[in-house]
Write a protein that holds these residues in place. Sequence first.
Motif, PDB file in Angstrom:
ATOM      1  N   ASN A 251       0.797  -1.250   0.000  1.00  0.00           N
ATOM      2  CA  ASN A 251       0.000   0.000   0.000  1.00  0.00           C
ATOM      3  C   ASN A 251       0.821   1.289   0.000  1.00  0.00           C
ATOM      4  OD1 ASN A 251      -2.347  -1.524   0.168  1.00  0.00           O
ATOM      5  ND2 ASN A 251      -2.329  -1.524   2.411  1.00  0.00           N
ATOM      6  N   ASP A 253       1.382   3.273  -2.655  1.00  0.00           N
ATOM      7  CA  ASP A 253       0.987   4.259  -3.667  1.00  0.00           C
ATOM      8  C   ASP A 253       0.434   5.561  -3.087  1.00  0.00           C
ATOM      9  OD1 ASP A 253       1.891   2.620  -5.548  1.00  0.00           O
ATOM     10  OD2 ASP A 253      -0.074   1.896  -6.246  1.00  0.00           O
ATOM     11  N   ASP A 254      -0.558   5.418  -2.206  1.00  0.00           N
ATOM     12  CA  ASP A 254      -1.192   6.633  -1.686  1.00  0.00           C
ATOM     13  C   ASP A 254      -0.833   6.898  -0.226  1.00  0.00           C
ATOM     14  OD1 ASP A 254      -2.457   4.494  -0.564  1.00  0.00           O
ATOM     15  OD2 ASP A 254      -4.469   5.387  -0.665  1.00  0.00           O
ATOM     16  N   GLU A 256       0.521   8.034   3.292  1.00  0.00           N
ATOM     17  CA  GLU A 256       1.101   9.245   3.879  1.00  0.00           C
ATOM     18  C   GLU A 256       2.100   8.878   4.986  1.00  0.00           C
ATOM     19  OE1 GLU A 256      -2.300  11.455   5.204  1.00  0.00           O
ATOM     20  OE2 GLU A 256      -3.086  11.613   3.158  1.00  0.00           O
ATOM     21  N   ARG A 277      -6.291   1.258   7.592  1.00  0.00           N
ATOM     22  CA  ARG A 277      -6.946   1.404   6.273  1.00  0.00           C
ATOM     23  C   ARG A 277      -8.464   1.345   6.417  1.00  0.00           C
ATOM     24  NH1 ARG A 277      -4.582   3.241   1.460  1.00  0.00           N
ATOM     25  NH2 ARG A 277      -2.399   3.297   2.010  1.00  0.00           N
ATOM     26  N   LYS A 282      -4.262   6.633   5.461  1.00  0.00           N
ATOM     27  CA  LYS A 282      -3.418   6.225   4.332  1.00  0.00           C
ATOM     28  C   LYS A 282      -2.067   5.732   4.836  1.00  0.00           C
ATOM     29  CE  LYS A 282      -5.896   8.587   0.831  1.00  0.00           C
ATOM     30  NZ  LYS A 282      -6.318   9.893   0.412  1.00  0.00           N
ATOM     31  N   GLU A 302      10.543   6.632  -0.770  1.00  0.00           N
ATOM     32  CA  GLU A 302       9.272   7.017  -0.126  1.00  0.00           C
ATOM     33  C   GLU A 302       9.452   8.301   0.690  1.00  0.00           C
ATOM     34  OE1 GLU A 302       6.346   5.543  -0.846  1.00  0.00           O
ATOM     35  OE2 GLU A 302       7.640   4.444  -2.249  1.00  0.00           O
ATOM     36  N   LYS A 305       9.242  11.349  -1.230  1.00  0.00           N
ATOM     37  CA  LYS A 305       7.888  11.769  -1.608  1.00  0.00           C
ATOM     38  C   LYS A 305       7.209  12.500  -0.451  1.00  0.00           C
ATOM     39  CE  LYS A 305       7.525   7.801  -4.669  1.00  0.00           C
ATOM     40  NZ  LYS A 305       7.164   6.371  -4.607  1.00  0.00           N
ATOM     41  N   LYS A 307       6.832  11.402   2.799  1.00  0.00           N
ATOM     42  CA  LYS A 307       6.050  10.598   3.737  1.00  0.00           C
ATOM     43  C   LYS A 307       6.684  10.550   5.133  1.00  0.00           C
ATOM     44  CE  LYS A 307       4.337   7.922  -0.095  1.00  0.00           C
ATOM     45  NZ  LYS A 307       4.200   6.648  -0.776  1.00  0.00           N
TER      46      LYS A 307
END
Lengths: 364, 256
Positions: A251, A253-254, A256, A277, A282, A302, A305, A307
Amino acid sequence: MEDIIFIDGNEAVGWGALAAGCDAFYGYPVTPQNNIGEWFAREFPKRGKVFAQTSSEVASINWLLGGATVGGRVITSTSGPGWPLMQETISHIVNCEVPCVIVLVQRGGPGQGTTRHGQMDYASATLGGGNGGYKNIVLAPYSAQEVHDLVQIAFHLADKYRNPVVVLSDGIIGTTMEPVELRSLEFEELPEKDWALRGRGKQKGKKRNLLSCGQGLMPTPRNPSYLALLNTLNDKFNKMEREEVLSESHNLDDAELVVVSYGYSARVSIEAMWLARAEDLKVGMIRPITVWPFPYDVIRSEYKKGKKFLVVEDSLGQMLVDVRMACDYETEIGLISCLDRHEEREGGVIFPEKVLQKIKMMLA
Amino acid sequence: MNQKKELVAGTPSLKVKLPLPLSFCQGCHHGSAVRVIWESLEELGIEDNTIFIGGVTCGSINAFITDVDALAPVAHGRAPDTASGMRRLVDEDTIIITYQGDGDAIAIGTESLVQAAGRSERITVFMVNNANYGTTGGQMAPTTIVGQKTTTTPLGRGKNQEGFPLSAAEIVAGIKGTAYSARGSLTSPANYTKTKKYVKKALQKQIDKVGFSFVEILSACPPNWGMPPTECLKWIDTELAKEFPLGEFKDVDSPG
């Protein structure tokens, strides 16, 4: 279909070793991995293979060195205070460049600590507690099935690199019974062990073989000088680091927030991730399977990005150091540690709810 | 496997040259001790089947210059364990020998030595006893005799402070699993010949699959003893051999 049997993560070591064509187990009892040795004592001799109970962990690892130098596929296992006793000779085995597999079923606390589970040997396993600065591939299973499979991978990697490989289990993985599929993994073919000691009469051209745990002290055919040895080892460690990283992602991809966890606490974390979830939080997860080499790149990409991270491990924070490094000491990293166990006694564990609570705090 | 040839002079064929100069200190016995072993291996015709393990001692160099399959140096004191790990996985006719110092075999390695003897492990341990830690510069060893000066017993080993020396050959002989235990020296042609007899007997016990065998060899360490080589020979004969008597301590055809 292959056989599926109901065993615990310690017995899975034995079945994995059998599938890998292991020749001998040399070991010494220490809780909570005693049924590994008992499995080999029961199952190996009747299959024409070797089991020996040694007089200490120091002895075990030196027996392992002997078995490895004559070309055997050899394994030992230990726990807690047995692990540091092996470190000296693991360093010698690395210098000698012979393959072997060491299973470490982690237990709690320093010193004699407890005889129950823990994840408190991550640092000494990944950094190497012996002298001289060496590297071992360290595989961290999170289920009995993965113990079974990773033991086979460990034997292959040990032979491939002529280096010890550590399987870093823990007391919960070791003692939890689960269905395990007995399957033989396939690997690329390895060169013949033409370096093994057999007596010179059995060597090619009847020329003797020489192995040394003190390469650098005297010239050896493989490493005629000290610098040559350091180059050989350095190249090898770099190749492992480049090519042998294993991890599993969920998980991302989306996500946080990314949970990073290995071994038994990864199972707790996966549960926590799904609980989160279900509440539309997220959350993703990265589970290192090799804790050395560590999946820095996976985590770094990651972090870049933007996170946040949460490390879950049943210690006071050892893998945390690696995650911080992967994130360049920049991002927010939380820790759920052995201080977050559900009870004060040695039987306590980290529950998924505790991880979920922390996730909520970090995402609030 | 007993054979005809006996080498009386010249360089033993099992000696390998290394691409760098090697020399033991003048008057050191490691060269003679390994020569006795080389001659015995050849005369017994077992050089093609032998694995030589060098423990931690100056004499571990002997593993590098012996033309048989070899492993050295292994972890301090642990050569009998390493040998045991080999034993279970090699052919029956493989002969496994360890070459260790006294500090290696009967200090840090006591567990390894005693347990291997207890299991009647089919290996042969050669322990060279020079009554001090020669490799590290002459500190006290478990074999240092009472009154002997070393760098860590500058006033001489005191029985009330440092206690008594350990007699490895007798300790090993007292263990049920031992097939053979002896102590020789190299101070005269007669002692050399006797020691060679012990070495061959010990190897023969392994060849005949009897069990664990052990030979201790008293040995000079001139620089650390602070004596010229000829004085060392006298000191071995008069002082060291008093504490560590020469001879055979166990010789059985079936241990137990």
